[in-house]
Design a protein around this motif. Structure first.
Motif, PDB file in Angstrom:
ATOM      1  N   GLN A  77     114.156  61.870  24.915  1.00 17.24           N
ATOM      2  CA  GLN A  77     113.996  63.263  25.335  1.00 17.24           C
ATOM      3  C   GLN A  77     115.100  64.143  24.756  1.00 17.24           C
ATOM      4  O   GLN A  77     114.861  65.279  24.385  1.00 17.24           O
ATOM      5  N   PHE A  99     114.659  67.828  34.211  1.00 19.80           N
ATOM      6  CA  PHE A  99     113.254  67.642  33.851  1.00 19.80           C
ATOM      7  C   PHE A  99     113.030  66.286  33.183  1.00 19.80           C
ATOM      8  O   PHE A  99     111.890  65.856  33.006  1.00 19.80           O
ATOM      9  N   PRO A 102     111.462  62.308  35.608  1.00 18.96           N
ATOM     10  CA  PRO A 102     110.234  61.503  35.686  1.00 18.96           C
ATOM     11  C   PRO A 102     110.108  60.489  34.546  1.00 18.96           C
ATOM     12  O   PRO A 102     109.771  59.327  34.784  1.00 18.96           O
ATOM     13  N   VAL A 103     110.412  60.937  33.332  1.00 21.92           N
ATOM     14  CA  VAL A 103     110.267  60.016  32.201  1.00 21.92           C
ATOM     15  C   VAL A 103     111.387  58.965  32.214  1.00 21.92           C
ATOM     16  O   VAL A 103     111.146  57.796  31.890  1.00 21.92           O
ATOM     17  N   GLU A 106     110.067  56.430  34.763  1.00 21.54           N
ATOM     18  CA  GLU A 106     108.866  55.683  34.360  1.00 21.54           C
ATOM     19  C   GLU A 106     109.180  54.691  33.240  1.00 21.54           C
ATOM     20  O   GLU A 106     108.733  53.552  33.270  1.00 21.54           O
TER      21      GLU A 106
ATOM     22  N   PHE B 179     108.519  67.520  26.742  1.00 23.03           N
ATOM     23  CA  PHE B 179     108.919  66.781  27.942  1.00 23.03           C
ATOM     24  C   PHE B 179     109.204  67.700  29.129  1.00 23.03           C
ATOM     25  O   PHE B 179     109.522  67.230  30.206  1.00 23.03           O
ATOM     26  N   ARG B 180     109.100  68.992  28.926  1.00 22.05           N
ATOM     27  CA  ARG B 180     109.317  69.901  30.048  1.00 22.05           C
ATOM     28  C   ARG B 180     108.039  70.092  30.856  1.00 22.05           C
ATOM     29  O   ARG B 180     108.042  70.759  31.871  1.00 22.05           O
ATOM     30  N   TRP B 185     104.722  64.272  31.809  1.00 23.18           N
ATOM     31  CA  TRP B 185     105.246  63.265  32.757  1.00 23.18           C
ATOM     32  C   TRP B 185     104.105  62.390  33.240  1.00 23.18           C
ATOM     33  O   TRP B 185     104.265  61.184  33.441  1.00 23.18           O
ATOM     34  N   PHE B 188     103.264  59.453  31.068  1.00 24.51           N
ATOM     35  CA  PHE B 188     104.163  58.321  31.276  1.00 24.51           C
ATOM     36  C   PHE B 188     103.903  57.655  32.623  1.00 24.51           C
ATOM     37  O   PHE B 188     103.898  56.440  32.740  1.00 24.51           O
ATOM     38  N   ALA B 189     103.672  58.480  33.642  1.00 25.49           N
ATOM     39  CA  ALA B 189     103.500  57.928  34.988  1.00 25.49           C
ATOM     40  C   ALA B 189     102.236  57.069  35.065  1.00 25.49           C
ATOM     41  O   ALA B 189     102.276  55.933  35.532  1.00 25.49           O
ATOM     42  N   ILE B 263     104.204  62.663  40.764  1.00 35.11           N
ATOM     43  CA  ILE B 263     104.122  63.299  39.450  1.00 35.11           C
ATOM     44  C   ILE B 263     102.753  63.944  39.261  1.00 35.11           C
ATOM     45  O   ILE B 263     102.646  65.028  38.696  1.00 35.11           O
TER      46      ILE B 263
END
Lengths: 186, 497
Positions: A77, A99, A102-103, A106, B179-180, B185, B188-189, B263
Motif C-alpha cells: 500500500q 485506511f 483492513p488490508v 486481511e 487502497f483508499r 478492502w 481482500f476481505a 468491511i
C-alpha cells in the motif's frame, strides 16, 4: 495386486481405552524407544506428552507467516499509493496507516493461514504421502475407526522382536503382532 | 484452564464419573444435562453411521433433488450469461439506483456464510462441544455461500472479464488499485475469507476422508478419498501438529469473520450517503450475518436431519442452542434498527431524518416492515422453550428470518439510494426477470453443492465428534481436576494443557 512377505518392520499392538494407551505411551517412552507412534481415530489429549514429543514448532511458522503478510501489506500500500502511482482522490492522503488497516489485517490472516496449512501438512507431517508401509495391517487401518494402534518400529535401535512384543504385552496391548514388509507386485 | 473445562464438559452428561465408559453405559446413571449424541453410541458406531451415509447408494430421491437443483442453477447461469453478453443494462438499475439486487444478494450470501465460521471457529474457542454435530456442514455452507456472493460481486462490475483489475498487479498501464476505497478492502476481505474458510474446512476433512478411504469398497471412491485424505494415518505425531494448526485456524477465523462483514458494511458506512453513513454498521452487519447464517444452518440441517436420519446427532438440544443464538442476534439487530432511528433524529441532520422516516413510510415501506416483522418480531417466539424445540416451527421461522435478512439489505440499499439530495433525481427500482432468475439460480447452485457434499463427504465431523464422546479422552488427575471423582482407568473425563 499380489503381495509377498518380507522383513519385519514393526511390532504392533491394539488398545481400545484412552487411559491404557496413554499409560502405554509413557511406558514405551520410559523404556527408551524413540521410533514409535500411536495411531488414533481422533486426537487423544495428553498422548503426545506421554510419548515424550516436544512442543510443536508450528507457532513460529505462523508468526513468521503473519509478519510476512503484515509487512507485505504495508509495503504494497505504501509503495503503490505513496510512491509509484500518486493519484489524488478527493484530497485524501496518498498513504495513511488508518485506511491501510483492513488490508493489513486481511493479508496478515491470509499469509498466516496459508503458512500454517502448508507447514503443518507438508513440512511437519510430511503429507501428502499416499503410501504407508503399515497400510495392509487391519489394526492399523482401524485406527481411523476406533482403534488405538501402537507401532514399535524396527528402525529403533532398541528394537528386537522379542523385547518389543514383551513390552507391548506387559503394557496391556491386545493382539500384539509382528508386522512384515509387504512387497507389492503389480 | 482448559483442563478444567474439558473435565467439566466430559462429566457434564452424567451424575457420576463411573458411567462414562464410552463403550457401554451404566443404566443407573441419569443425565443431568442432555448428552450431545443420543443412543449411547460407541466410537465404531459413529464411524458406521456417518460413513454409512456417504457409502450408501444414491437414491432416486437424491438424483431427483440434484437434477432439480441443477435445473434451477442452470436457469441462473443462463441469465448470468445473458447479463454478461448484453451488459448489466438488462437489470433494473437506473441512474439513481446503481446498486440493487446485485449488491443485496452479495451481502445476503456473504452474511449466510458467517454462521459457518462462527460455529467452526468462535464456538471452538469457547469450547462449545455441541458444535461438532453441525460444524462440518455449516463450514461447507460458508464456502458455497461465498461462491454465490462472488457471482454477484464479480458480475456487477459490468465487465466481469476485467475483474482481475481489482487485484494489485504490475501492468503496462502503470496503474495501481485504490487502497483508499472500501470496495478494494472488500476484494481482500472476501477473497481471504474464502481461502481461509476453504483451508479450515479441508483441514477438518482430512482425517475423516481417511476414515472413508479405509472403508471404501469401490475403486473410484477409494482413489478419490485416498488423494484428498493426503495419506492421513491418524499418527499422534501428526495429530499433535494438526491440533495446533486447527487452533490457529480458529484463532484466525474468529477476528476474520468479524472483519469480513465489518468491511462489507464499510462499503456503505464509509460513503457519505444519508442512511449509509453510520458508525453502527459494522457490529450491526456482523450480528445480522450471524443471525441469517444460523437460520440458514437450521433450514439445511433440519432437512438433512430428516432425510439422512441424523436425529441422534443433531438433537433438540442443538436446535435449541441455535435458536437461542438466533434470538440473541435478532435482538441485537432489532436494537440496531432502533438505534439507527434514534441517531437519525438525534443527529439533527434533516437529510438523515428524512431518509429514515422515508424508509418506514415511503415507497419502500413494505420492504421495511417486512424486515421488521421477520427480523425483530418473529424471533421473539423463541423466548418459549417449547417453540425452540419444535422442529417444524423452527424450520418455518428459520426461513422467515432469512427472508427478513434479505429484505434488510434491500431496504438499506434501495431506500438510501432512491431519494437523494435532489428530488429531481428521485427514482424507484424494480428488478427485471434477469436479476430474479440469477438470484433464484444461486439457490440452485447452493443446493447442488450442498447435495454433493452431503452425499460424498462426511456430513458430520467424525474425528471431532468422537473426541467429545464420553469416555473418549483419558482421565488424568490434575490438581485442578476437581470436576470428577477418582475412578479406575475406565473412567474417562479428560485433562489436557
Amino acid at each position: 495386486m499380489e503381495a509377498t512377505i518380507g522383513n519385519v518392520i514393526a511390532v504392533m499392538g491394539d488398545f481400545k481405552n484412552p487411559d491404557k494407551v496413554t499409560a502405554a505411551a509413557k511406558g514405551i517412552h520410559g523404556a527408551g524407544y524413540t521410533k514409535f507412534d500411536i495411531y488414533t481415530p481422533y486426537p487423544v489429549h495428553g498422548l503426545e506428552k506421554a510419548m515424550g514429543m516436544p512442543k510443536t514448532s508450528l507457532p513460529k511458522f505462523a508468526l513468521a507467516g503473519g509478519l510476512f503478510g503484515l509487512s507485505s501489506a504495508f509495503a504494497l500500500q505504501y509503495w503503490t499509493g505513496g510512491i509509484e502511482y500518486k493519484l489524488n482522490i478527493g484530497g485524501k492522503p496518498l498513504f495513511a496507516p488508518q485506511f491501510g488497516v483492513p488490508v493489513f489485517f486481511e493479508l496478515m490472516v491470509l499469509c498466516t493461514g496459508l503458512t500454517v496449512f502448508f507447514t503443518m501438512f507438508g513440512y511437519l507431517n510430511r503429507l501428502p504421502n499416499w503410501h504407508s508401509k503399515y497400510q495392509y495391517d487391519a489394526g492399523f487401518q482401524a485406527a481411523t475407526d476406533d482403534n488405538f494402534c501402537v507401532v514399535l518400529e524396527a528402525e529403533d535401535p532398541r528394537f528386537t522382536v522379542e523385547t518389543a512384543q514383551a513390552l507391548l504385552s506387559k503394557l496391556g496391548a491386545d493382539n500384539v503382532r509382528v508386522v512384515r514388509e509387504t512387497l507389492e507386485q503389480d | 484452564m482448559e483442563a478444567k473445562e474439558q473435565v467439566a464438559t466430559a462429566t457434564a452428561g452424567y451424575t457420576n464419573g463411573a458411567a462414562m465408559n464410552g463403550y457401554h453405559d451404566s443404566p443407573s446413571a441419569k443425565p443431568v444435562r442432555e448428552p450431545l449424541v443420543l443412543g449411547n453410541k460407541t466410537i465404531h458406531q459413529i464411524t458406521e453411521d456417518i460413513c454409512g451415509i456417504a457409502e450408501q447408494k444414491a437414491t432416486p430421491k437424491f438424483w431427483a433433488a440434484l437434477l432439480a437443483s441443477m435445473l434451477v442453477a442452470g436457469a441462473g447461469i443462463g441469465a448470468l450469461t445473458y447479463t454478461i453478453a448484453v451488459g448489466i443494462g438488462v437489470w433494473g438499475l437506473n441512474n439513481t439506483i446503481g446498486w440493487g439486487w446485485d449488491i443485496t444478494n452479495f451481502v445476503f450470501w456473504v452474511g449466510i456464510g458467517h454462521a459457518g465460521t462462527l460455529i467452526s471457529a468462535v464456538l471452538f474457542l469457547f469450547r462449545q462441544k455441541w458444535r461438532t454435530a453441525i460444524n462440518r456442514s455449516a463450514e461447507a455452507m460458508t464456502i458455497f455461500a461465498v461462491i454465490n456472493a462472488a457471482v454477484f460481486v464479480l458480475t456487477h462490475t459490468g465487465r466481469p472479464w476485467l475483474d482481475y483489475w481489482l487485484l494489485p498487479y504490475p501492468n503496462q498501464m502503470k496503474m495501481w488499485v485504490n487502497f483508499r476505497s472500501p470496495l478494494e478492502w472488500d476484494v481482500f476481505a472476501v477473497s481471504t475469507y474464502f481461502t481461509i474458510s476453504l483451508l479450515f474446512w479441508f483441514t477438518g476433512l482430512v482425517p475423516d476422508l481417511a476414515s472413508l478411504r479405509n472403508r471404501a469398497k469401490s475403486k473410484i471412491a477409494k482413489a478419490g478419498y485416498t488423494v484428498f485424505s493426503l495419506g492421513w494415518t491418524g499418527s499422534t505425531r501428526n495429530w499433535h501438529h494438526y491440533e495446533f494448526a486447527y487452533m490457529i485456524f480458529a484463532g484466525l477465523s474468529t477476528p476474520l469473520v468479524l472483519s469480513v462483514h465489518s468491511i462489507v458494511s464499510f462499503d456503505f458506512a464509509v460513503s457519505i450517503l444519508p442512511g449509509w453513513h453510520t458508525t453502527i454498521f459494522p457490529p450491526y452487519f456482523v450480528a445480522g450475518a450471524i443471525f441469517s447464517g444460523f437460520a440458514m444452518v437450521l433450514t439445511l440441517m433440519l432437512v438433512a436431519r430428516e432425510i439422512l436420519d441424523l436425529h441422534e446427532y443433531i438433537t433438540l438440544k442443538h436446535i435449541d442452542n441455535m435458536n437461542k443464538i438466533i434470538l440473541a442476534t435478532g435482538m441485537i439487530v432489532g436494537y440496531a434498527y432502533a438505534m439507527e432511528f434514534f441517531i437519525a433524529w438525534y443527529s439533527g441532520n434533516p437529510y438523515e431524518r428524512f431518509v429514515f422516516i422515508n424508509r418506514a413510510t415511503g415507497d419502500y415501506a413494505w420492504s421495511y416492515w417486512m424486515m421488521m416483522t421477520c427480523n425483530v418480531f418473529s424471533p421473539q417466539f423463541f423466548w418459549s422453550a417449547r417453540l425452540r424445540r419444535n422442529v417444524w416451527f423452527t424450520f418455518v421461522l428459520s426461513i422467515v428470518v432469512n427472508i427478513g435478512m434479505w429484505f434488510e439489505r434491500f431496504t438499506i440499499i434501495s431506500t438510501s439510494l432512491h431519494h437523494g439530495y435532489l428530488p429531481s433525481s428521485w427514482h424507484y427500482y424494480t428488478p427485471t426477470w434477469v436479476e430474479i432468475t440469477i438470484f433464484v439460480g444461486t439457490f440452485g447452485l447452493f443446493m447442488v453443492f450442498f447435495l454433493l457434499f452431503a452425499k460424498y463427504l462426511p456430513i458430520i465431523a467424525l474425528g471431532e465428534i468422537k473426541s467429545i464422546m464420553p469416555g473418549a479422552q483419558p482421565s488424568h488427575h490434575h490438581h485442578d481436576d476437581h470436576a470428577h471423582d477418582e475412578h479406575s482407568g475406565e473412567v474417562t473425563a479428560k485433562a489436557h494443557h
